[in-house]
Motif scaffolding. Structure first.
Motif, mmCIF file in Angstrom:
data_model
loop_
_atom_site.group_PDB
_atom_site.id
_atom_site.type_symbol
_atom_site.label_atom_id
_atom_site.label_comp_id
_atom_site.label_asym_id
_atom_site.label_seq_id
_atom_site.Cartn_x
_atom_site.Cartn_y
_atom_site.Cartn_z
ATOM 1 N N MET A 126 0.678 -1.274 0.116
ATOM 2 C CA MET A 126 0.055 -0.119 0.005
ATOM 3 C C MET A 126 0.764 1.207 -0.009
ATOM 4 O O MET A 126 0.313 2.207 -0.519
ATOM 5 N N LEU A 127 1.983 1.239 0.623
ATOM 6 C CA LEU A 127 2.808 2.416 0.685
ATOM 7 C C LEU A 127 3.459 2.770 -0.576
ATOM 8 O O LEU A 127 4.074 3.915 -0.643
ATOM 9 N N ALA A 128 3.222 1.943 -1.534
ATOM 10 C CA ALA A 128 3.750 2.118 -2.798
ATOM 11 C C ALA A 128 2.756 3.213 -3.469
ATOM 12 O O ALA A 128 3.144 3.811 -4.600
ATOM 13 N N LEU A 129 1.768 3.454 -2.880
ATOM 14 C CA LEU A 129 0.733 4.403 -3.661
ATOM 15 C C LEU A 129 1.185 6.030 -3.614
ATOM 16 O O LEU A 129 0.814 6.891 -4.022
ATOM 17 N N GLY A 130 1.982 6.141 -2.601
ATOM 18 C CA GLY A 130 2.352 7.463 -2.203
ATOM 19 C C GLY A 130 3.126 7.465 -0.986
ATOM 20 O O GLY A 130 3.099 6.914 -0.231
ATOM 21 N N ASP A 131 3.370 8.837 -0.625
ATOM 22 C CA ASP A 131 4.236 9.166 0.744
ATOM 23 C C ASP A 131 3.342 9.182 2.022
ATOM 24 O O ASP A 131 3.562 8.644 2.838
ATOM 25 N N GLU A 132 2.049 9.420 1.781
ATOM 26 C CA GLU A 132 0.920 9.366 2.597
ATOM 27 C C GLU A 132 0.020 8.373 2.206
ATOM 28 O O GLU A 132 -0.837 8.895 1.514
ATOM 29 N N VAL A 133 -0.396 7.453 3.066
ATOM 30 C CA VAL A 133 -1.409 6.546 2.762
ATOM 31 C C VAL A 133 -2.099 6.415 4.007
ATOM 32 O O VAL A 133 -1.720 6.192 5.049
ATOM 33 N N VAL A 134 -3.449 6.621 3.760
ATOM 34 C CA VAL A 134 -4.382 6.353 4.847
ATOM 35 C C VAL A 134 -5.718 5.534 4.651
ATOM 36 O O VAL A 134 -6.257 5.549 3.963
ATOM 37 N N ALA A 135 -5.640 4.356 5.584
ATOM 38 C CA ALA A 135 -6.702 3.377 5.517
ATOM 39 C C ALA A 135 -8.044 4.010 5.997
ATOM 40 O O ALA A 135 -7.913 4.348 7.146
ATOM 41 N N VAL A 136 -9.078 3.920 5.563
ATOM 42 C CA VAL A 136 -10.411 4.534 6.159
ATOM 43 C C VAL A 136 -11.328 3.511 6.011
ATOM 44 O O VAL A 136 -11.476 2.757 4.845
ATOM 45 N N SER A 137 -12.075 3.175 7.140
ATOM 46 C CA SER A 137 -13.069 2.258 7.203
ATOM 47 C C SER A 137 -14.371 2.985 7.948
ATOM 48 O O SER A 137 -14.422 3.610 8.742
ATOM 49 N N VAL A 138 -15.486 2.613 7.255
ATOM 50 C CA VAL A 138 -16.584 2.989 7.543
ATOM 51 C C VAL A 138 -17.278 2.045 8.651
ATOM 52 O O VAL A 138 -17.426 0.929 8.260
ATOM 53 N N VAL A 151 -9.092 7.063 -4.143
ATOM 54 C CA VAL A 151 -10.130 6.266 -3.205
ATOM 55 C C VAL A 151 -9.846 4.876 -3.974
ATOM 56 O O VAL A 151 -10.138 4.430 -5.097
ATOM 57 N N LEU A 152 -9.504 3.989 -3.074
ATOM 58 C CA LEU A 152 -9.468 2.288 -3.618
ATOM 59 C C LEU A 152 -10.567 1.709 -2.839
ATOM 60 O O LEU A 152 -10.635 1.746 -1.798
ATOM 61 N N ILE A 153 -11.623 1.217 -3.615
ATOM 62 C CA ILE A 153 -12.505 0.374 -3.013
ATOM 63 C C ILE A 153 -12.779 -1.151 -3.577
ATOM 64 O O ILE A 153 -12.703 -1.281 -4.723
ATOM 65 N N PRO A 154 -12.397 -1.881 -2.560
ATOM 66 C CA PRO A 154 -12.317 -3.347 -3.159
ATOM 67 C C PRO A 154 -13.661 -3.823 -3.495
ATOM 68 O O PRO A 154 -14.733 -3.304 -3.017
ATOM 69 N N GLU A 155 -13.661 -4.685 -4.406
ATOM 70 C CA GLU A 155 -14.821 -5.555 -4.877
ATOM 71 C C GLU A 155 -14.914 -6.942 -4.653
ATOM 72 O O GLU A 155 -13.709 -7.488 -5.078
ATOM 73 N N VAL A 156 -16.023 -7.492 -4.166
ATOM 74 C CA VAL A 156 -16.021 -8.770 -4.268
ATOM 75 C C VAL A 156 -16.123 -9.596 -5.561
ATOM 76 O O VAL A 156 -16.943 -9.167 -6.247
#
Length: 94
Positions: free
Chosen positions: A1-13, A66-71
């Motif tokens: 995930m850190l390959a996405l950029g300098d600052e990566v934040v995981a967000v969960s609702v 925003v990356l949203i996983p899909e089933v």
């Protein structure tokens, strides 16, 4: 995930405080090196709380992705029951 950029934040609702707390504890034990933000999702809504979070971050001058996983359903007949998040995101007024 850190390959996405300098600052990566995981967000969960999360709609339930108990589940949010359990997620935070599991995340801390796992320690992936990424900050976790847990957003309250009343009425089990995913889209509106996430859109509000992203809108709050876009005013900072940073680029937001925003990356949203899909089933991936095992059978095509289940595809109608899952992966509807794209339709929901498109329905949110901008």
């Amino acid at each position: 995930m850190l390959a996405l950029g300098d600052e990566v934040v995981a967000v969960s609702v999360q709609a339930e405080p108990e589940k949010a707390s359990a997620l935070r504890e599991t995340w801390e034990r796992w320690n992936p090196g990424v900050r976790l933000e847990v957003v309250d999702g009343p009425h089990r809504s995913l889209v509106e709380p996430m859109v509000a979070y992203v809108r709050g971050e876009t005013g900072t001058g940073r680029e937001v992705a925003v990356l949203i996983p899909e089933v991936e359903p095992r059978h095509r007949r289940y595809a109608l029951l899952q992966n509807q998040r794209g339709l929901l995101r498109a329905a949110v007024p901008r």
